[in-house]
Design an enzyme around this catalytic site. Structure first.
Site, PDB file in Angstrom:
ATOM      1  N   ASP A  90       0.844  -1.198   0.000  1.00  0.00           N
ATOM      2  CA  ASP A  90       0.000   0.000   0.000  1.00  0.00           C
ATOM      3  C   ASP A  90       0.877   1.246   0.000  1.00  0.00           C
ATOM      4  O   ASP A  90       2.044   1.198   0.396  1.00  0.00           O
ATOM      5  CB  ASP A  90      -0.886   0.027   1.255  1.00  0.00           C
TER       6      ASP A  90
HETATM    7  N1  URA Z   1      -1.297  -5.904   3.882  1.00  0.00           N
HETATM    8  C1  URA Z   1      -1.797  -4.640   3.883  1.00  0.00           C
HETATM    9  O1  URA Z   1      -2.849  -4.379   4.444  1.00  0.00           O
HETATM   10  N2  URA Z   1      -1.087  -3.695   3.233  1.00  0.00           N
HETATM   11  C2  URA Z   1       0.075  -3.925   2.604  1.00  0.00           C
HETATM   12  O2  URA Z   1       0.676  -3.016   2.046  1.00  0.00           O
HETATM   13  C3  URA Z   1       0.588  -5.232   2.621  1.00  0.00           C
HETATM   14  C4  URA Z   1      -0.134  -6.213   3.260  1.00  0.00           C
END
Ligand code: URA
Length: 241
Positions: A102
């Site tokens: 993310d």
């Molecule tokens: N899980 C999440 O919620 N975000 C990420 O970036 C990676 C795994």
């Protein structure tokens, strides 16, 4: 790169490829190739076609320490991407990230121009574990460890595979933990913690399968995989062949 694409670059006809495959005349590190779809990196593996060495193509692999604020994409209309962290000459290469983090997640991201590798590593068949350091805004208890082990169920009924939660510190408003998951559902870690009633306030990936984030790599920096890390790729290509 797929074996058939490599051989096609050498102007070998599909018919000859198929015949050579059947006759076990295509050798990868001394072993007969299993399929023309096999993913080969001739920078890491020796490819012989009817006793002729095929130079083929040496793929590129980088480890990037993703900072917060950049998106895991090759291009974005509004936001900086992980590719913008690379120098200009690398941005024109066909590099892409293996898996997504993310925008606000930091940590280990592998970048490569070996197209099929990412697909393979992210395929559920290979169960590649990912480990994250997490901070949340509430308490974590041994009961939560068990819930993660049993498989967290999201509000929409989706059940996650068992995950390992290790609590490093816990207080009513702030806790730290590591979590290891073997899947890659959208926002998975954040949703898992939300489903036990706490919000993730910081998330950093430290491990992707056997690859471990280099402590010396500052956020935003990248480097080529070293020989030990490349050996893991070679072994994976061999096993998944
Ligand atoms: N899980 C999440 O919620 N975000 C990420 O970036 C990676 C795994």
């Amino acid at each position: 790169m797929r074996l058939d694409n490599l051989l096609a670059q050498e102007k070998i006809s599909r018919k000859s490829m198929k015949q050579a495959l059947l006759k076990k005349e295509i050798l990868v590190d001394g072993l007969p190739a299993c399929s023309l779809a096999q993913n080969i990196d001739t920078g890491l593996q020796e490819l012989l076609f009817q006793d002729r060495i095929i130079q083929g193509y040496e793929h590129t692999y980088f480890m990037l320490h993703k900072p917060a604020g950049v998106v895991t994409a090759n291009k974005d209309k509004k936001l900086p991407t992980v590719m913008d962290l690379l120098p200009q000459h690398l941005q024109s290469e066909q590099l892409y990230a293996i898996g997504r983090l993310d925008r606000d997640t930091t940590g280990l991201l592998l970048l490569t121009d070996n197209g099929p590798l990412g697909f393979q590593l992210l395929h559920p068949q290979y169960h590649v574990d990912k480990t994250y350091q997490v901070e949340v805004n509430g308490a974590l208890t041994p009961n939560h460890i068990q819930k993660f082990k049993d498989g967290i169920v999201f509000l929409d009924g989706t059940t996650c595979k068992p995950a390992q939660l290790e609590i490093l510190s816990s207080s009513p408003t702030f806790s730290q933990a590591t979590i290891t998951i073997s899947e890659g559902k959208f926002h998975q870690v954040k949703k898992m913690f939300l489903s036990i009633g706490v919000k993730v306030t910081s998330l950093k990936r430290t491990h992707f399968g056997p690859w471990c984030l280099d402590d010396n790599l500052q956020e935003g920096d990248y480097r080529h995989l070293n020989s030990k890390e490349l050996t893991i790729i070679r072994d994976f290509l061999r096993k998944s062949g």
